[in-house]
Write a protein that holds these residues in place. Sequence first.
Motif, PDB file in Angstrom:
ATOM      1  N   ALA A   1      28.884  20.987  64.168  1.00 28.55           N
ATOM      2  CA  ALA A   1      28.047  20.203  63.259  1.00 28.55           C
ATOM      3  C   ALA A   1      28.620  20.188  61.843  1.00 28.55           C
ATOM      4  O   ALA A   1      28.404  19.235  61.091  1.00 28.55           O
ATOM      5  N   ARG A   2      29.381  21.232  61.490  1.00 30.27           N
ATOM      6  CA  ARG A   2      29.973  21.311  60.147  1.00 30.27           C
ATOM      7  C   ARG A   2      31.345  20.655  60.059  1.00 30.27           C
ATOM      8  O   ARG A   2      31.884  20.477  58.963  1.00 30.27           O
ATOM      9  N   ALA A   3      31.927  20.331  61.204  1.00 27.98           N
ATOM     10  CA  ALA A   3      33.303  19.831  61.219  1.00 27.98           C
ATOM     11  C   ALA A   3      33.414  18.494  60.489  1.00 27.98           C
ATOM     12  O   ALA A   3      32.550  17.627  60.632  1.00 27.98           O
ATOM     13  N   PRO A   4      34.453  18.309  59.712  1.00 23.85           N
ATOM     14  CA  PRO A   4      34.625  17.036  58.996  1.00 23.85           C
ATOM     15  C   PRO A   4      34.911  15.908  59.970  1.00 23.85           C
ATOM     16  O   PRO A   4      35.541  16.109  61.007  1.00 23.85           O
TER      17      PRO A   4
ATOM     18  N   ASP B   1      30.126  16.161  73.811  1.00 19.00           N
ATOM     19  CA  ASP B   1      29.662  17.081  72.780  1.00 19.00           C
ATOM     20  C   ASP B   1      28.168  17.331  73.011  1.00 19.00           C
ATOM     21  O   ASP B   1      27.495  16.597  73.746  1.00 19.00           O
ATOM     22  N   ALA B   2      27.620  18.357  72.362  1.00 17.96           N
ATOM     23  CA  ALA B   2      26.181  18.587  72.418  1.00 17.96           C
ATOM     24  C   ALA B   2      25.469  17.531  71.576  1.00 17.96           C
ATOM     25  O   ALA B   2      26.027  16.997  70.618  1.00 17.96           O
ATOM     26  N   ILE B   3      24.223  17.249  71.922  1.00 17.07           N
ATOM     27  CA  ILE B   3      23.498  16.175  71.249  1.00 17.07           C
ATOM     28  C   ILE B   3      23.231  16.504  69.780  1.00 17.07           C
ATOM     29  O   ILE B   3      23.251  15.606  68.917  1.00 17.07           O
ATOM     30  N   GLY B   4      23.010  17.782  69.446  1.00 18.74           N
ATOM     31  CA  GLY B   4      22.730  18.145  68.060  1.00 18.74           C
ATOM     32  C   GLY B   4      23.876  17.796  67.126  1.00 18.74           C
ATOM     33  O   GLY B   4      23.696  17.032  66.162  1.00 18.74           O
ATOM     34  N   PRO B   5      25.084  18.343  67.352  1.00 24.05           N
ATOM     35  CA  PRO B   5      26.209  17.961  66.502  1.00 24.05           C
ATOM     36  C   PRO B   5      26.511  16.467  66.542  1.00 24.05           C
ATOM     37  O   PRO B   5      26.900  15.887  65.528  1.00 24.05           O
ATOM     38  N   ALA B   6      26.335  15.836  67.697  1.00 18.31           N
ATOM     39  CA  ALA B   6      26.612  14.403  67.800  1.00 18.31           C
ATOM     40  C   ALA B   6      25.727  13.610  66.845  1.00 18.31           C
ATOM     41  O   ALA B   6      26.202  12.717  66.126  1.00 18.31           O
ATOM     42  N   ARG B   7      24.454  13.940  66.815  1.00 16.82           N
ATOM     43  CA  ARG B   7      23.545  13.222  65.906  1.00 16.82           C
ATOM     44  C   ARG B   7      23.893  13.507  64.444  1.00 16.82           C
ATOM     45  O   ARG B   7      23.793  12.603  63.597  1.00 16.82           O
ATOM     46  N   VAL B   8      24.297  14.727  64.138  1.00 22.31           N
ATOM     47  CA  VAL B   8      24.707  15.049  62.775  1.00 22.31           C
ATOM     48  C   VAL B   8      25.914  14.210  62.373  1.00 22.31           C
ATOM     49  O   VAL B   8      25.963  13.619  61.287  1.00 22.31           O
ATOM     50  N   HIS B   9      26.920  14.142  63.256  1.00 17.03           N
ATOM     51  CA  HIS B   9      28.131  13.389  62.938  1.00 17.03           C
ATOM     52  C   HIS B   9      27.816  11.909  62.714  1.00 17.03           C
ATOM     53  O   HIS B   9      28.313  11.292  61.764  1.00 17.03           O
ATOM     54  N   LEU B  10      27.001  11.335  63.573  1.00 16.49           N
ATOM     55  CA  LEU B  10      26.671   9.909  63.446  1.00 16.49           C
ATOM     56  C   LEU B  10      25.833   9.651  62.198  1.00 16.49           C
ATOM     57  O   LEU B  10      26.016   8.638  61.506  1.00 16.49           O
ATOM     58  N   ALA B  11      24.915  10.568  61.898  1.00 21.75           N
ATOM     59  CA  ALA B  11      24.092  10.406  60.697  1.00 21.75           C
ATOM     60  C   ALA B  11      24.935  10.500  59.436  1.00 21.75           C
ATOM     61  O   ALA B  11      24.746   9.733  58.487  1.00 21.75           O
ATOM     62  N   GLU B  12      25.865  11.452  59.408  1.00 22.59           N
ATOM     63  CA  GLU B  12      26.713  11.612  58.229  1.00 22.59           C
ATOM     64  C   GLU B  12      27.589  10.378  57.995  1.00 22.59           C
ATOM     65  O   GLU B  12      27.937  10.055  56.857  1.00 22.59           O
ATOM     66  N   ALA B  13      27.941   9.689  59.076  1.00 24.52           N
ATOM     67  CA  ALA B  13      28.718   8.454  58.948  1.00 24.52           C
ATOM     68  C   ALA B  13      27.837   7.256  58.632  1.00 24.52           C
ATOM     69  O   ALA B  13      28.350   6.152  58.426  1.00 24.52           O
ATOM     70  N   GLY B  14      26.522   7.457  58.614  1.00 26.20           N
ATOM     71  CA  GLY B  14      25.603   6.379  58.294  1.00 26.20           C
ATOM     72  C   GLY B  14      25.404   5.378  59.404  1.00 26.20           C
ATOM     73  O   GLY B  14      24.984   4.238  59.153  1.00 26.20           O
ATOM     74  N   VAL B  15      25.662   5.794  60.665  1.00 26.42           N
ATOM     75  CA  VAL B  15      25.594   4.828  61.765  1.00 26.42           C
ATOM     76  C   VAL B  15      24.604   5.213  62.869  1.00 26.42           C
ATOM     77  O   VAL B  15      24.463   4.466  63.840  1.00 26.42           O
ATOM     78  N   ALA B  16      23.917   6.341  62.732  1.00 27.24           N
ATOM     79  CA  ALA B  16      23.015   6.763  63.802  1.00 27.24           C
ATOM     80  C   ALA B  16      21.992   5.679  64.133  1.00 27.24           C
ATOM     81  O   ALA B  16      21.664   5.445  65.299  1.00 27.24           O
ATOM     82  N   GLY B  17      21.491   5.004  63.110  1.00 25.96           N
ATOM     83  CA  GLY B  17      20.472   3.983  63.320  1.00 25.96           C
ATOM     84  C   GLY B  17      20.984   2.707  63.930  1.00 25.96           C
ATOM     85  O   GLY B  17      20.176   1.826  64.293  1.00 25.96           O
ATOM     86  N   LEU B  18      22.292   2.568  64.082  1.00 32.06           N
ATOM     87  CA  LEU B  18      22.861   1.359  64.678  1.00 32.06           C
ATOM     88  C   LEU B  18      22.977   1.460  66.195  1.00 32.06           C
ATOM     89  O   LEU B  18      23.325   0.479  66.848  1.00 32.06           O
ATOM     90  N   PHE B  19      22.674   2.640  66.727  1.00 31.58           N
ATOM     91  CA  PHE B  19      22.788   2.838  68.171  1.00 31.58           C
ATOM     92  C   PHE B  19      21.418   2.823  68.838  1.00 31.58           C
ATOM     93  O   PHE B  19      20.456   3.407  68.337  1.00 31.58           O
TER      94      PHE B  19
END
Length: 238
Positions: free
Chosen positions: A98-101, A128-146
């Motif tokens: 979840a912390r990975a760049p 990947d696990a769902i928790g880190p996956a959602r963090v990565h997508l949210a940090e990229a600003g795209v979680a809401g596009l899926f």
Amino acid sequence: MDMSAFGAVLFDKDGTLFDFAATWEAWATAFLTRLCGADTDRAVRAGKLIGFDLRTAKFAPDSVVIAGTPSEVAEVLRPSFPELSGPALIAVLNEEAARAPQREAVPLVPLLTALRDRGLALGVATNDAIGPARVHLAEAGVAGLFDFIAGFDSGYGAKPEAGQMFAFATACDLPPRRIVMVGDSAHDLHAGRAAGMACVAVLTGMAGRDTLAPLADAVLPDIGHLPAWLDAQGDTTG
């Protein structure tokens, strides 16, 4: 396979939406350092078990990390960390994940927005696990596009099994033949093919063209080339 009239695109995450090496080389270095502290020799030995050279911060092409789940990675690492239970080791892997760049393979917001504007449903299926996956997508600003996001622990299984593929098809209310699976590994393409989807490979992961081409309907440099490929197939809406 009739490749006209696609209604949805299902993406792998690491190596497809995000550059694999930029994320996971930093992750492996971080968790090995966290678990081994100043014992560099122990960290190097543990890294070798998962096909990671700590001294060069590079993965081997056959590393379990490339397409494996956190559970599979933890199972390989267990001999090096007998003091940790399996769940405890997985927790560390997920926390560091979840912390990975993240480095986007291409600018994601404009690409995904353009695909949605075509009327396409979008999903992510990752090992990947769902928790880190959602963090990565949210940090990229795209979680809401899926419209759909699934990890190996979401209840649908993991690739190369097709459970995530069928779950996405159900969520979209589309037959699999009207969905494109986009990924960077053989696991992605085997899963998509098993579900009856069209399969597009990208070269932003660790696998090369020679590995991916026999499994895919097309091999693209990256997902930025996907709109042009869709255009070449005909109508992509409806």
